[in-house]
Design a protein around this motif. Structure first.
Motif, PDB file in Angstrom:
ATOM      1  N   MET A  72      49.892  36.980  50.794  1.00 12.35           N
ATOM      2  CA  MET A  72      49.956  37.790  49.580  1.00 12.35           C
ATOM      3  C   MET A  72      49.847  36.964  48.283  1.00 12.35           C
ATOM      4  O   MET A  72      49.134  37.333  47.356  1.00 12.35           O
ATOM      5  N   LEU A  73      50.575  35.865  48.215  1.00 10.96           N
ATOM      6  CA  LEU A  73      50.520  35.042  46.998  1.00 10.96           C
ATOM      7  C   LEU A  73      49.127  34.468  46.786  1.00 10.96           C
ATOM      8  O   LEU A  73      48.637  34.398  45.652  1.00 10.96           O
ATOM      9  N   LEU A  74      48.483  34.067  47.869  1.00 10.53           N
ATOM     10  CA  LEU A  74      47.103  33.583  47.778  1.00 10.53           C
ATOM     11  C   LEU A  74      46.191  34.697  47.273  1.00 10.53           C
ATOM     12  O   LEU A  74      45.337  34.477  46.405  1.00 10.53           O
ATOM     13  N   GLY A  75      46.374  35.904  47.792  1.00  7.67           N
ATOM     14  CA  GLY A  75      45.569  37.041  47.341  1.00  7.67           C
ATOM     15  C   GLY A  75      45.751  37.319  45.856  1.00  7.67           C
ATOM     16  O   GLY A  75      44.783  37.590  45.141  1.00  7.67           O
ATOM     17  N   GLY A  76      47.004  37.245  45.387  1.00 11.66           N
ATOM     18  CA  GLY A  76      47.259  37.468  43.969  1.00 11.66           C
ATOM     19  C   GLY A  76      46.611  36.413  43.092  1.00 11.66           C
ATOM     20  O   GLY A  76      46.052  36.717  42.030  1.00 11.66           O
ATOM     21  N   ARG A  77      46.660  35.174  43.536  1.00 10.53           N
ATOM     22  CA  ARG A  77      46.040  34.087  42.761  1.00 10.53           C
ATOM     23  C   ARG A  77      44.514  34.228  42.737  1.00 10.53           C
ATOM     24  O   ARG A  77      43.874  33.976  41.706  1.00 10.53           O
ATOM     25  N   LEU A  78      43.936  34.638  43.860  1.00 10.51           N
ATOM     26  CA  LEU A  78      42.485  34.851  43.904  1.00 10.51           C
ATOM     27  C   LEU A  78      42.066  35.937  42.905  1.00 10.51           C
ATOM     28  O   LEU A  78      41.010  35.851  42.288  1.00 10.51           O
ATOM     29  N   ALA A  79      42.919  36.962  42.749  1.00  8.83           N
ATOM     30  CA  ALA A  79      42.623  38.019  41.773  1.00  8.83           C
ATOM     31  C   ALA A  79      42.591  37.464  40.356  1.00  8.83           C
ATOM     32  O   ALA A  79      41.754  37.856  39.533  1.00  8.83           O
ATOM     33  N   ASP A  80      43.498  36.510  40.061  1.00  6.90           N
ATOM     34  CA  ASP A  80      43.510  35.882  38.737  1.00  6.90           C
ATOM     35  C   ASP A  80      42.282  34.999  38.511  1.00  6.90           C
ATOM     36  O   ASP A  80      41.726  34.950  37.413  1.00  6.90           O
ATOM     37  N   LEU A  81      41.857  34.283  39.558  1.00 10.07           N
ATOM     38  CA  LEU A  81      40.766  33.324  39.411  1.00 10.07           C
ATOM     39  C   LEU A  81      39.383  33.967  39.518  1.00 10.07           C
ATOM     40  O   LEU A  81      38.458  33.599  38.799  1.00 10.07           O
ATOM     41  N   LEU A  82      39.236  34.929  40.438  1.00 10.88           N
ATOM     42  CA  LEU A  82      37.920  35.494  40.715  1.00 10.88           C
ATOM     43  C   LEU A  82      37.686  36.853  40.079  1.00 10.88           C
ATOM     44  O   LEU A  82      36.552  37.329  40.036  1.00 10.88           O
ATOM     45  N   GLY A  83      38.747  37.486  39.604  1.00  8.76           N
ATOM     46  CA  GLY A  83      38.630  38.839  39.074  1.00  8.76           C
ATOM     47  C   GLY A  83      39.138  39.842  40.095  1.00  8.76           C
ATOM     48  O   GLY A  83      38.794  39.774  41.278  1.00  8.76           O
ATOM     49  N   ALA A  84      39.976  40.774  39.636  1.00  9.24           N
ATOM     50  CA  ALA A  84      40.628  41.711  40.550  1.00  9.24           C
ATOM     51  C   ALA A  84      39.621  42.631  41.236  1.00  9.24           C
ATOM     52  O   ALA A  84      39.789  42.997  42.400  1.00  9.24           O
ATOM     53  N   ARG A  85      38.548  43.020  40.533  1.00  9.20           N
ATOM     54  CA  ARG A  85      37.576  43.962  41.104  1.00  9.20           C
ATOM     55  C   ARG A  85      36.971  43.413  42.396  1.00  9.20           C
ATOM     56  O   ARG A  85      36.924  44.096  43.424  1.00  9.20           O
ATOM     57  N   ARG A  86      36.514  42.177  42.331  1.00  5.67           N
ATOM     58  CA  ARG A  86      35.870  41.554  43.486  1.00  5.67           C
ATOM     59  C   ARG A  86      36.838  41.442  44.662  1.00  5.67           C
ATOM     60  O   ARG A  86      36.482  41.705  45.815  1.00  5.67           O
ATOM     61  N   ASP A 198      35.128  43.054  35.696  1.00  6.49           N
ATOM     62  CA  ASP A 198      36.111  42.226  34.990  1.00  6.49           C
ATOM     63  C   ASP A 198      35.771  40.761  35.123  1.00  6.49           C
ATOM     64  O   ASP A 198      35.241  40.313  36.129  1.00  6.49           O
ATOM     65  N   LEU A 199      36.096  40.032  34.084  1.00  6.45           N
ATOM     66  CA  LEU A 199      35.967  38.585  34.111  1.00  6.45           C
ATOM     67  C   LEU A 199      37.258  38.023  34.663  1.00  6.45           C
ATOM     68  O   LEU A 199      38.318  38.620  34.495  1.00  6.45           O
ATOM     69  N   PRO A 200      37.211  36.882  35.334  1.00  7.56           N
ATOM     70  CA  PRO A 200      38.456  36.253  35.758  1.00  7.56           C
ATOM     71  C   PRO A 200      39.366  36.062  34.550  1.00  7.56           C
ATOM     72  O   PRO A 200      38.924  35.611  33.494  1.00  7.56           O
ATOM     73  N   THR A 201      40.658  36.410  34.696  1.00 11.05           N
ATOM     74  CA  THR A 201      41.562  36.330  33.552  1.00 11.05           C
ATOM     75  C   THR A 201      42.274  34.998  33.467  1.00 11.05           C
ATOM     76  O   THR A 201      42.888  34.692  32.465  1.00 11.05           O
ATOM     77  N   GLY A 202      42.247  34.212  34.514  1.00  9.92           N
ATOM     78  CA  GLY A 202      42.903  32.919  34.473  1.00  9.92           C
ATOM     79  C   GLY A 202      41.991  31.857  33.907  1.00  9.92           C
ATOM     80  O   GLY A 202      40.795  32.067  33.709  1.00  9.92           O
ATOM     81  N   PRO A 203      42.547  30.699  33.612  1.00 10.34           N
ATOM     82  CA  PRO A 203      41.706  29.602  33.150  1.00 10.34           C
ATOM     83  C   PRO A 203      40.734  29.202  34.239  1.00 10.34           C
ATOM     84  O   PRO A 203      41.031  29.328  35.419  1.00 10.34           O
ATOM     85  N   ARG A 204      39.539  28.770  33.819  1.00 11.23           N
ATOM     86  CA  ARG A 204      38.550  28.372  34.819  1.00 11.23           C
ATOM     87  C   ARG A 204      39.107  27.183  35.597  1.00 11.23           C
ATOM     88  O   ARG A 204      39.359  26.128  35.058  1.00 11.23           O
ATOM     89  N   ALA A 205      39.327  27.380  36.871  1.00 16.74           N
ATOM     90  CA  ALA A 205      39.966  26.343  37.673  1.00 16.74           C
ATOM     91  C   ALA A 205      39.594  26.539  39.126  1.00 16.74           C
ATOM     92  O   ALA A 205      39.194  27.619  39.550  1.00 16.74           O
ATOM     93  N   ARG A 206      39.747  25.458  39.879  1.00 14.41           N
ATOM     94  CA  ARG A 206      39.541  25.551  41.323  1.00 14.41           C
ATOM     95  C   ARG A 206      40.811  26.087  41.975  1.00 14.41           C
ATOM     96  O   ARG A 206      41.910  25.920  41.456  1.00 14.41           O
ATOM     97  N   LEU A 207      40.611  26.677  43.138  1.00 16.49           N
ATOM     98  CA  LEU A 207      41.766  27.155  43.885  1.00 16.49           C
ATOM     99  C   LEU A 207      42.532  25.963  44.435  1.00 16.49           C
ATOM    100  O   LEU A 207      41.949  25.011  44.953  1.00 16.49           O
ATOM    101  N   ASP A 208      43.843  26.006  44.302  1.00 14.75           N
ATOM    102  CA  ASP A 208      44.729  24.966  44.820  1.00 14.75           C
ATOM    103  C   ASP A 208      44.862  25.160  46.331  1.00 14.75           C
ATOM    104  O   ASP A 208      45.760  25.851  46.802  1.00 14.75           O
ATOM    105  N   VAL A 209      43.956  24.537  47.083  1.00 13.27           N
ATOM    106  CA  VAL A 209      43.916  24.749  48.532  1.00 13.27           C
ATOM    107  C   VAL A 209      45.185  24.235  49.227  1.00 13.27           C
ATOM    108  O   VAL A 209      45.772  24.951  50.056  1.00 13.27           O
TER     109      VAL A 209
END
Length: 470
Positions: A72-86, A198-209
């Motif tokens: 779930m936390l990974l999913g939430g972070r992906l929504a911030d980085l990639l955009g919730a719609r996608r 929607d545009l990603p709302t977080g700062p442009r960043a890589r996912l913290d794998v």
């Protein structure tokens, strides 16, 4: 004007699609929550048809919960980085396809694999959808929207028991899963046309794998420990060892978050009083709700000998009560504040479980659970409103993922606890275990209400405008 400001103006100025969008996202969330409880009544039939042992049947339930909560936390972070719609559309597509595969499963491996895939689809979908709701609605509209969202969540759990009975007694247990397919396809098509780009709302960043792997492993390990604690014993070496491993994984995760350039989660979010108290409320409310459903279902089916259809129909007032409680909570929170709604809701829950503990009969158990879940519905609204009211847009996905994770923790904790306490009644004919379990729920709800007085902020959400104080 910043991107966030543009987004806020567009959402509040009132994208005419926002209520339609809420309805569609709500249906998607409803499907995910439904899948936690819809198979409760179908399990004996699944076991008989596929020749599954009791341990394997447990995993038909747990595999979904484990993946749903763990990712779930990974999913939430992906929504911030990639955009919730996608993330919403991808998660919905995967969940729908996995539901079809689970329905056609012909053996244990295929069944559990399908449930794992359903959980992997649900995990990003749920926090991304809640993130989109949080960013689209503000002020009094947000309270109303979160009231609807909470009603769908709580009501979905109760309706899951009802629907499970109807489908199992009718076309067969496979339709517990098949029903998601046409609904999922229709909702996907409608959301694809309705959700704003929607545009990603977080700062442009890589996912913290590394962080993603650690927090997923830690959450999955903790939920696994809770799922098995009822059978293994709370103080057994395996239970304590598994919980210890989960704590270790979380500690390493916290250390990694302090060193990486783009952390999966800003740990300071947990230190904010609204977020901490909101996650506490959803943990307790979910534990009490799932515990009540578990006890009610076992009491009616195993002790009273009611069939799948009759048991399911008896959960209809429970579903209605949950929805009414959440709607009342959503209306009152703007005037009375989150603390008053949370405390009142938990005290009502305590009263309901006390009824079921004092008068063990089918009618009084259903009445008690219905009263209790009305209070839980209000507590759900208080939890989400409290945790999300002071979150910036670029944190919405992470905060929603955090709230959703504690929801799954609560579900696993509730089942593990009451299955231990009620074990004598589940295995035999006495009602003593049910009485003790409902009594424990009453004491828990009362203690949580007293604690909520101390920790839940009394501040009322200002009408008509978003809050961003920290």
């Amino acid at each position: 004007m910043s991107e966030r400001t543009v987004g806020e103006v567009g959402a509040v100025a009132a994208d005419p699609r926002r209520w339609r969008m809420l309805a569609l996202l709500g249906v998607a969330q409803f499907m995910l929550i439904l899948d936690v409880t819809v198979i409760a009544i179908a399990l004996p039939h699944i076991g008989a048809d596929l020749g599954l042992t009791r341990d394997t049947l447990t995993w038909v339930v747990s595999a979904y919960t484990l993946m749903f909560g763990g990712l779930m936390l990974l999913g939430g972070r992906l929504a911030d980085l990639l955009g919730a719609r996608r993330v919403v559309l991808t998660g919905l597509l995967l969940f729908t396809a996995a539901s079809l595969l689970t329905g056609i499963a012909g053996n244990a491996s295929a069944m559990i694999g399908g449930r794992v895939a359903q959980g992997i689809g649900a995990a990003p979908l749920s926090p991304a959808a809640l993130s989109m709701v949080t960013k689209t609605f503000h002020g009094s509209e947000r309270n109303k929207a979160l009231g609807i969202w909470s009603a769908l969540g709580g009501g979905g759990s109760a309706i899951g028991v009802l629907l499970g009975g109807l489908l199992t007694a009718g076309p067969g247990w496979q339709w517990v899963f098949y029903i998601n397919v046409p609904i999922g396809i229709l909702v996907f098509i409608a959301l694809n046309r309705t959700l704003p780009a929607d545009l990603p709302t977080g700062p442009r960043a890589r996912l913290d794998v590394p962080g993603a792997l650690l927090v997923t492993a830690g959450t999955g390990t903790a939920i696994y420990a809770l799922i098995n604690a009822g059978d293994r014993g709370w103080l057994s070496g395996k239970t304590l060892g598994t919980l210890g491993l989960a704590i270790l994984l979380y500690a390493v995760f916290a250390a990694v978050q302090r060193t990486v350039k783009s952390p999966l989660m800003d740990l300071r979010i947990l230190a904010r009083r609204p977020v901490a108290s909101g996650t506490f409320l959803i943990l307790v409310a979910t534990a009490l709700m799932i515990a009540s459903f578990f006890l009610g279902s076992f009491y009616l089916q195993h002790h009273e000998g009611y069939g799948a259809l009759r048991t399911g129909l008896l959960f209809l007032p429970v579903a209605v009560a949950t929805i009414i409680g959440a709607q009342l909570g959503g209306h009152l929170i703007g005037t009375a504040g989150a603390r008053a709604v949370a405390v009142s809701g938990l005290l009502i829950t305590a009263a309901g479980t006390a009824i079921a503990a004092l008068w063990t009969s089918p009618v009084m158990v259903v009445v008690g659970i219905s009263v209790g879940t009305a209070g839980i519905g209000a507590a759900f609204v208080a939890s989400s409103t409290t945790a999300l009211a002071q979150i910036d847009h670029h944190e919405a996905g992470t905060a929603s993922g955090l709230l959703s994770t504690f929801h799954e923790f609560g579900a696993a904790l509730g089942v593990a606890t009451v299955s231990s306490i009620a074990a004598p009644s589940i295995a035999g004919t006495s009602t003593t275990g049910f009485t003790h379990a409902f009594t424990a729920a009453t004491l828990t709800a009362t203690a949580a209400a007293l604690l909520a007085i101390l920790i839940v902020p009394a501040i009322k959400p200002p009408p008509g405008s978003p809050t961003h104080a920290h």
